[in-house]
Design a protein around this motif. Structure first.
Motif, PDB file in Angstrom:
ATOM      1  N   LEU A  74       0.968  -1.430   0.099  1.00 18.73           N
ATOM      2  CA  LEU A  74       0.000  -0.025  -0.008  1.00 18.73           C
ATOM      3  C   LEU A  74       0.774   1.284   0.017  1.00 18.73           C
ATOM      4  CD1 LEU A  74      -3.005   0.995   0.206  1.00 18.73           C
ATOM      5  CD2 LEU A  74      -2.527   0.960   2.585  1.00 18.73           C
TER       6      LEU A  74
ATOM      7  N   TYR B   1      -5.873   2.659   8.768  1.00 18.33           N
ATOM      8  CA  TYR B   1      -6.199   3.453   7.373  1.00 18.33           C
ATOM      9  C   TYR B   1      -7.377   3.762   7.592  1.00 18.33           C
ATOM     10  CZ  TYR B   1      -6.285   3.689   2.376  1.00 18.33           C
ATOM     11  OH  TYR B   1      -6.494   4.161   1.149  1.00 18.33           O
TER      12      TYR B   1
ATOM     13  N   GLU C  36     -11.013   6.797   6.366  1.00 20.17           N
ATOM     14  CA  GLU C  36     -11.468   8.092   5.601  1.00 20.17           C
ATOM     15  C   GLU C  36     -12.151   8.992   6.332  1.00 20.17           C
ATOM     16  OE1 GLU C  36     -14.363   8.802   1.867  1.00 20.17           O
ATOM     17  OE2 GLU C  36     -13.042   7.009   1.883  1.00 20.17           O
TER      18      GLU C  36
ATOM     19  N   LYS D 236      -8.124  10.308   2.713  1.00 18.81           N
ATOM     20  CA  LYS D 236      -7.788   9.066   3.232  1.00 18.81           C
ATOM     21  C   LYS D 236      -6.590   9.351   4.064  1.00 18.81           C
ATOM     22  CE  LYS D 236     -10.009   6.727  -0.092  1.00 18.81           C
ATOM     23  NZ  LYS D 236     -11.207   5.726   0.373  1.00 18.81           N
TER      24      LYS D 236
ATOM     25  N   GLN E 200      -4.511  10.133  -1.156  1.00 22.22           N
ATOM     26  CA  GLN E 200      -5.475  10.015  -1.853  1.00 22.22           C
ATOM     27  C   GLN E 200      -5.452   8.531  -2.545  1.00 22.22           C
ATOM     28  OE1 GLN E 200      -6.209  12.266  -5.682  1.00 22.22           O
ATOM     29  NE2 GLN E 200      -4.115  12.782  -5.600  1.00 22.22           N
ATOM     30  N   GLU E 201      -6.633   7.686  -2.864  1.00 22.16           N
ATOM     31  CA  GLU E 201      -6.601   6.393  -3.466  1.00 22.16           C
ATOM     32  C   GLU E 201      -6.641   6.598  -4.926  1.00 22.16           C
ATOM     33  OE1 GLU E 201      -8.930   2.504  -2.702  1.00 22.16           O
ATOM     34  OE2 GLU E 201      -8.217   3.360  -0.886  1.00 22.16           O
ATOM     35  N   LYS E 202      -5.830   6.315  -5.721  1.00 21.75           N
ATOM     36  CA  LYS E 202      -5.848   6.389  -7.037  1.00 21.75           C
ATOM     37  C   LYS E 202      -5.492   4.937  -7.845  1.00 21.75           C
ATOM     38  CE  LYS E 202      -4.246   9.475 -10.921  1.00 21.75           C
ATOM     39  NZ  LYS E 202      -3.331  10.487 -11.106  1.00 21.75           N
TER      40      LYS E 202
ATOM     41  N   ASN F 224      -4.148   2.669  -5.598  1.00 14.55           N
ATOM     42  CA  ASN F 224      -2.977   2.767  -4.723  1.00 14.55           C
ATOM     43  C   ASN F 224      -2.870   4.119  -3.999  1.00 14.55           C
ATOM     44  OD1 ASN F 224      -1.256   0.662  -6.015  1.00 14.55           O
ATOM     45  ND2 ASN F 224      -1.343   1.966  -7.864  1.00 14.55           N
ATOM     46  N   PHE F 225      -2.415   4.012  -2.710  1.00 18.01           N
ATOM     47  CA  PHE F 225      -2.261   5.157  -1.821  1.00 18.01           C
ATOM     48  C   PHE F 225      -1.367   6.059  -2.312  1.00 18.01           C
ATOM     49  CE2 PHE F 225      -0.914   7.027   2.241  1.00 18.01           C
ATOM     50  CZ  PHE F 225      -2.318   7.605   2.560  1.00 18.01           C
TER      51      PHE F 225
END
Length: 446
Positions: A189, A207, A209, A214, A242-244, A247-248
């Motif tokens: 991650l 982890y 939100e 995030k 951010q999660e894109k 992926n973190f």
């Protein structure tokens, strides 16, 4: 073996979590289950020093009044039940924890893997016969593989685990399960960019939100001091990213400390039924002097904190349930300076000041002082080097919680400073400013 007995209660906290005796460190398994908040913690009940790790256990209806329950996990086939987390599933409470195995005399290496235990009532736990449920990774991770944090999106289960790359950088590994018993590795991650800047090992990951942002919380080991930052033996902090595409993503060198005091580590969170994200940490630090060890116990947890994200940064304040233990108002005045003595160390102090403020607490052999002027905080504590904190503010809104051997200082929209604070006898407070300061204090009592 018999549990160690208390010989003195002089430093015992009145409204913070502590084991009834013996050693305590990281909080584990923060969860709400069947009408109770549950907090587990790393625990060695047979001495006031770190030993083969068990899971101590307390629960509460209101995050204030805690009931001590039987030890939830004890090592049997493992050499230690290290940190982990908890989740409710199918009406049961599941614990996922690190099973630690020591280096053996036959040359077998130490290693760590992840196990499950389950309970119907939230008190008595049975270890899963199919353990381990997550084995150590086969590539690019040392034997350091611990502290699983579990959650669910309502369909699948996810678990992150703290790790260490073969080139000595901290990392967090992500796993996925459809049924909580069978797990597959998904990906790394996040990884420390540079070991000396972001750590050689990432312990106790979390982890979550908040408002679409995030947050990854880790406790890195091996970060070198950098100016006024990273002055503790180990650190505890976070990335906001951010999660894109699964992926973190977080900005380069964006790690921030959660707390700027000397005594704060291994923070973990839970989502309360009303939607608040609640954080509790170990209110201590490794390789410090634990004065209470002479009395048959060691270690306590922080007062629970509500956390929010403001301007891209985590903010912490005491949970609103604090009001349940406020008794009579001891002070309520406006003055440029003051000197007061409290017969009990359990007080809340609130300051509202303009531009500059200096205050000092003394109790027996301990003294702690903080001054703020021209955008700089200066923290001084008996037996420690001065600590500087740069944080420019127009006004100071300060909330301080004092217990029998701790002081937690919350600065609105500013840093939080957590300290163990010993000494015996009356608690003395002095403060001064160039302008009048609104000061209000409450006696705190369960």
């Amino acid at each position: 073996m018999q549990e160690i007995k208390l010989t003195d209660v002089r430093y015992r906290p009145k409204y913070h979590i502590a084991a009834k005796s013996g050693w305590l460190n990281d909080p584990n398994g923060l969860v709400y289950f069947k009408g109770y908040y549950h907090v587990f913690f790393q625990h060695y009940p047979y001495d006031a020093v770190w030993g083969p790790m068990h899971w101590g256990h307390v629960r509460s209806k209101d995050l204030i009044h805690w009931e001590t329950l039987p030890i939830a996990l004890a090592p049997d086939q493992e050499d230690g039940c290290f940190s982990g987390s908890a989740i409710e599933y199918d009406g049961k409470l599941f614990l996922i924890y690190t099973a630690h195995y020591n280096l053996k005399e036959d040359g077998s290496k130490s290693y760590q893997e992840q196990n499950l235990a389950v309970s119907e009532d939230g008190i008595n736990f049975t270890k899963y016969q199919g353990n381990p449920v997550i084995k150590p990774p086969l590539a690019n991770n040392t034997e350091n593989f611990r502290d699983p944090k579990i959650w669910s999106d309502g369909q699948d289960f996810y678990c992150i685990i703290g790790g260490q790359t073969l080139d000595n950088r901290g990392q967090v590994l992500l796993y996925k399960s459809h049924d909580i018993y069978h797990w597959t590795f998904e990906k790394v991650l996040a990884t420390s960019k540079v070991s000396t800047v972001q750590g050689t090992m990432w312990e106790c990951p979390d982890y979550f939100e908040i408002n679409g942002q995030k947050v990854l919380v880790v406790s890195p080991q091996g970060i070198e001091p950098d100016g006024e930052f990273y002055q503790n033996h180990h650190e505890n902090g976070y990335f906001v990213g951010q999660e894109k595409e699964g992926n973190f993503i977080y900005p380069q060198n964006s790690f921030r400390e959660l707390d700027r005091g000397h005594d704060f580590y291994a923070a973990q969170t839970l989502l309360a039924p009303d939607g608040r994200r609640i954080l509790i940490a170990w209110l201590d630090m490794w390789e410090q002097k634990y004065h209470e060890q002479a009395d048959g116990w060691a270690g306590m947890l922080s007062f629970p904190r509500e956390i929010t994200i403001e301007d891209g940064a985590v903010r912490m304040r005491p949970i609103r349930e604090l009001g349940k233990i406020r008794r009579e108002t001891l002070l309520n005045e406006s003055t440029a300076q003051g000197q007061y003595t409290f017969s009990s160390p359990c007080v809340e102090v609130q300051f509202k000041a303009m531009q500059d403020l200096a205050f000092e607490f003394t109790r027996g052999f301990e003294k702690l002082s903080i001054s703020y002027q021209n955008g700089k905080f200066l923290l001084e504590k008996t037996g420690y080097k001065q600590r500087k904190i740069t944080w420019k503010m127009e006004t100071l809104d300060v909330q301080i919680l004092s217990d029998a051997s701790s002081i937690e200082i919350f600065i609105e929209n500013g840093p939080v400073i957590s300290e163990r604070f010993y000494g015996e006898g009356d608690l003395e407070l002095k403060f001064q400013s160039t302008k009048d300061v609104a000061v209000k204090t409450y006696r705190l009592e369960l």
